[in-house]
Scaffold this active site. Structure first.
Site, PDB file in Angstrom:
ATOM      1  N   ASP A 124      40.394  33.385  41.938  1.00  0.00           N
ATOM      2  CA  ASP A 124      39.999  34.037  40.682  1.00  0.00           C
ATOM      3  C   ASP A 124      40.009  35.553  40.907  1.00  0.00           C
ATOM      4  O   ASP A 124      39.042  36.124  41.398  1.00  0.00           O
ATOM      5  CB  ASP A 124      38.614  33.576  40.230  1.00  0.00           C
ATOM      6  CG  ASP A 124      38.313  34.008  38.800  1.00  0.00           C
ATOM      7  OD1 ASP A 124      38.789  33.338  37.879  1.00  0.00           O
ATOM      8  OD2 ASP A 124      37.604  35.014  38.621  1.00  0.00           O
ATOM      9  N   GLU A 126      40.041  39.648  40.361  1.00  0.00           N
ATOM     10  CA  GLU A 126      39.524  40.706  39.505  1.00  0.00           C
ATOM     11  C   GLU A 126      40.588  41.789  39.482  1.00  0.00           C
ATOM     12  O   GLU A 126      41.243  42.062  40.501  1.00  0.00           O
ATOM     13  CB  GLU A 126      38.199  41.261  40.031  1.00  0.00           C
ATOM     14  CG  GLU A 126      37.067  40.247  40.056  1.00  0.00           C
ATOM     15  CD  GLU A 126      36.754  39.661  38.685  1.00  0.00           C
ATOM     16  OE1 GLU A 126      36.792  40.420  37.689  1.00  0.00           O
ATOM     17  OE2 GLU A 126      36.485  38.450  38.601  1.00  0.00           O
ATOM     18  N   ALA A 127      40.782  42.398  38.313  1.00  0.00           N
ATOM     19  CA  ALA A 127      41.857  43.368  38.155  1.00  0.00           C
ATOM     20  C   ALA A 127      41.380  44.589  37.380  1.00  0.00           C
ATOM     21  O   ALA A 127      40.367  44.546  36.674  1.00  0.00           O
ATOM     22  CB  ALA A 127      43.039  42.718  37.427  1.00  0.00           C
ATOM     23  N   ASP A 224      45.578  34.210  36.047  1.00  0.00           N
ATOM     24  CA  ASP A 224      45.562  34.733  37.419  1.00  0.00           C
ATOM     25  C   ASP A 224      46.953  34.744  38.048  1.00  0.00           C
ATOM     26  O   ASP A 224      47.347  35.731  38.669  1.00  0.00           O
ATOM     27  CB  ASP A 224      44.597  33.903  38.285  1.00  0.00           C
ATOM     28  CG  ASP A 224      43.151  34.129  37.902  1.00  0.00           C
ATOM     29  OD1 ASP A 224      42.554  35.090  38.406  1.00  0.00           O
ATOM     30  OD2 ASP A 224      42.634  33.367  37.069  1.00  0.00           O
ATOM     31  N   HIS A 283      31.681  37.803  37.124  1.00  0.00           N
ATOM     32  CA  HIS A 283      32.806  38.731  37.257  1.00  0.00           C
ATOM     33  C   HIS A 283      32.958  39.295  38.662  1.00  0.00           C
ATOM     34  O   HIS A 283      33.806  40.171  38.871  1.00  0.00           O
ATOM     35  CB  HIS A 283      32.727  39.868  36.226  1.00  0.00           C
ATOM     36  CG  HIS A 283      32.563  39.381  34.823  1.00  0.00           C
ATOM     37  ND1 HIS A 283      33.478  38.531  34.220  1.00  0.00           N
ATOM     38  CD2 HIS A 283      31.577  39.587  33.912  1.00  0.00           C
ATOM     39  CE1 HIS A 283      33.057  38.264  32.996  1.00  0.00           C
ATOM     40  NE2 HIS A 283      31.907  38.880  32.785  1.00  0.00           N
ATOM     41  N   ASP A 288      32.718  34.003  41.114  1.00  0.00           N
ATOM     42  CA  ASP A 288      33.413  33.216  40.091  1.00  0.00           C
ATOM     43  C   ASP A 288      34.162  32.058  40.736  1.00  0.00           C
ATOM     44  O   ASP A 288      34.123  30.922  40.250  1.00  0.00           O
ATOM     45  CB  ASP A 288      34.398  34.091  39.312  1.00  0.00           C
ATOM     46  CG  ASP A 288      33.721  34.955  38.255  1.00  0.00           C
ATOM     47  OD1 ASP A 288      32.505  34.776  38.023  1.00  0.00           O
ATOM     48  OD2 ASP A 288      34.411  35.806  37.656  1.00  0.00           O
TER      49      ASP A 288
END
Length: 339
Positions: A124, A126-127, A224, A283, A288
């Site tokens: 998962d 994060e961006a 993702d 988040h 997550d």
């Protein structure tokens, strides 16, 4: 980042890969099998559902369908099964307990059985993001987490986490920092994506995934792999990794298995319906991933046969039919540059 990913999905349906232009082809919640309750899916591509064991399962399912919520809870308690969750979840849990018992008995007698992946690897990302992302905004991965589930013990056995230094937009927005909890100094001190992906491959190789053990990638939605990893590989001028071209979209699996609408497949909602609460910081990619893994484990305990259901091919996001042969992800290889 699940709610923010949903906002991104509608804006980035034409992201190009090295092979071509991506087009969202998947239906959000297609049925796995037209007679899923009476004819459980097996590892055989052409399963024979005329076997007497499936008739016994169908009779048990009919009885369970007529039980009240209190009766379901009492029966689950008698069997020392989890009694948490809404009525439909408890029904599914009880049905699949009986199904599993019948199939185990059938396997001992030489009848139908089922084979799981040895491991499921939850990812998962994060961006980078803005509160209102412009149409041309390039989302760069800033956290790469992985959580490993042993499908035989139904336990989380290992995890990986690395932060990533963005290249195109190195300065994180205030919104991104607040959403993910990732500080500017953290990404400033991190390695660029190709180096992090190299470490990911080494981590997977050390655990003999794809060689000794069959494994599959699992994500919370299609974004993702089809969006974030796709964009990141283009930004970093590396080829999209083969081991990530097929994955389990747990939202699809969840709504098909528990027969709920697509609107009930957000991470927080899935946890709530299963009688669980979020653990950690929302988040945070690693937290997550762990919570997604908890959902996957509960689904496996309830009898769900998690299978790869999405893939990238020729630059397009496609569904993998339930009739497709069950195969694991290929052995991970070091990232290569795009020519």
């Amino acid at each position: 980042m699940d709610e923010h990913k949903e906002n991104i999905e509608g804006k980035y349906v034409n992201v190009k890969m090295s092979e071509g232009t991506e087009e969202g082809q998947t239906k959000p919640c297609s049925r796995i099998h037209p007679d899923e309750e009476t004819a459980p899916q097996t590892s055989q591509s052409n399963g024979d559902f005329s076997h007497p064991v499936y008739k016994e399962i169908a009779l048990a399912n009919g009885h369970i369908n007529r039980m009240s919520k209190d009766e379901l809870r009492v029966k689950l308690a008698e069997l020392k099964l989890d009694t948490r969750g809404v009525k439909d979840v408890m029904k599914k849990r009880l049905k699949n307990h009986y199904k599993k018992q019948k199939l185990l008995q059938s396997a001992a007698e030489g009848g139908p059985t089922d084979t799981y992946y040895d491991f499921i690897c939850v990812v998962d990302f994060e961006a980078t993001c803005e509160e209102d992302n412009p149409p041309d905004f390039l989302h760069e991965i800033i956290e790469f987490p992985m959580v490993l589930i042993d499908t035989h013990t139904l336990q989380i056995t290992d995890s990986f986490q690395a932060y990533v230094k963005p290249e195109v937009n190195p300065q994180l927005s205030d919104f991104c920092v607040k959403l993910t909890g990732i500080k500017q100094q953290t990404v400033d001190d991190a390695e660029p994506f190709p180096d992090v992906l190299h470490r990911v491959v080494e981590w997977l190789q050390e655990r003999e995934l794809g060689t000794k053990y069959k494994y599959a990638i699992l994500t919370d939605g299609a974004w993702d792999m089809s969006k974030f990893l796709n964009i990141q590989c283009r930004v970093s001028s590396i080829r999209y990794p083969q081991f990530a071209k097929k994955w389990i979209n747990i939202r699809k699996s969840y709504c098909n298995f528990y027969k709920v609408p697509r609107t009930q497949t957000k991470l927080s909602t899935m946890l709530e319906k299963l009688g669980m609460t979020y653990e950690g910081r929302p988040h945070c990619g690693l937290d997550d991933s762990r919570n997604i893994a908890r959902i996957a484990i509960r689904m496996l305990q309830d009898g769900c046969q998690l299978r790869v259901n999405e893939r990238m091919h020729g630059g397009q996001l496609l569904s993998v039919p339930s009739s497709a042969p069950v195969v694991g992800a290929p052995p991970p290889r070091k990232p290569s540059s795009r020519e």
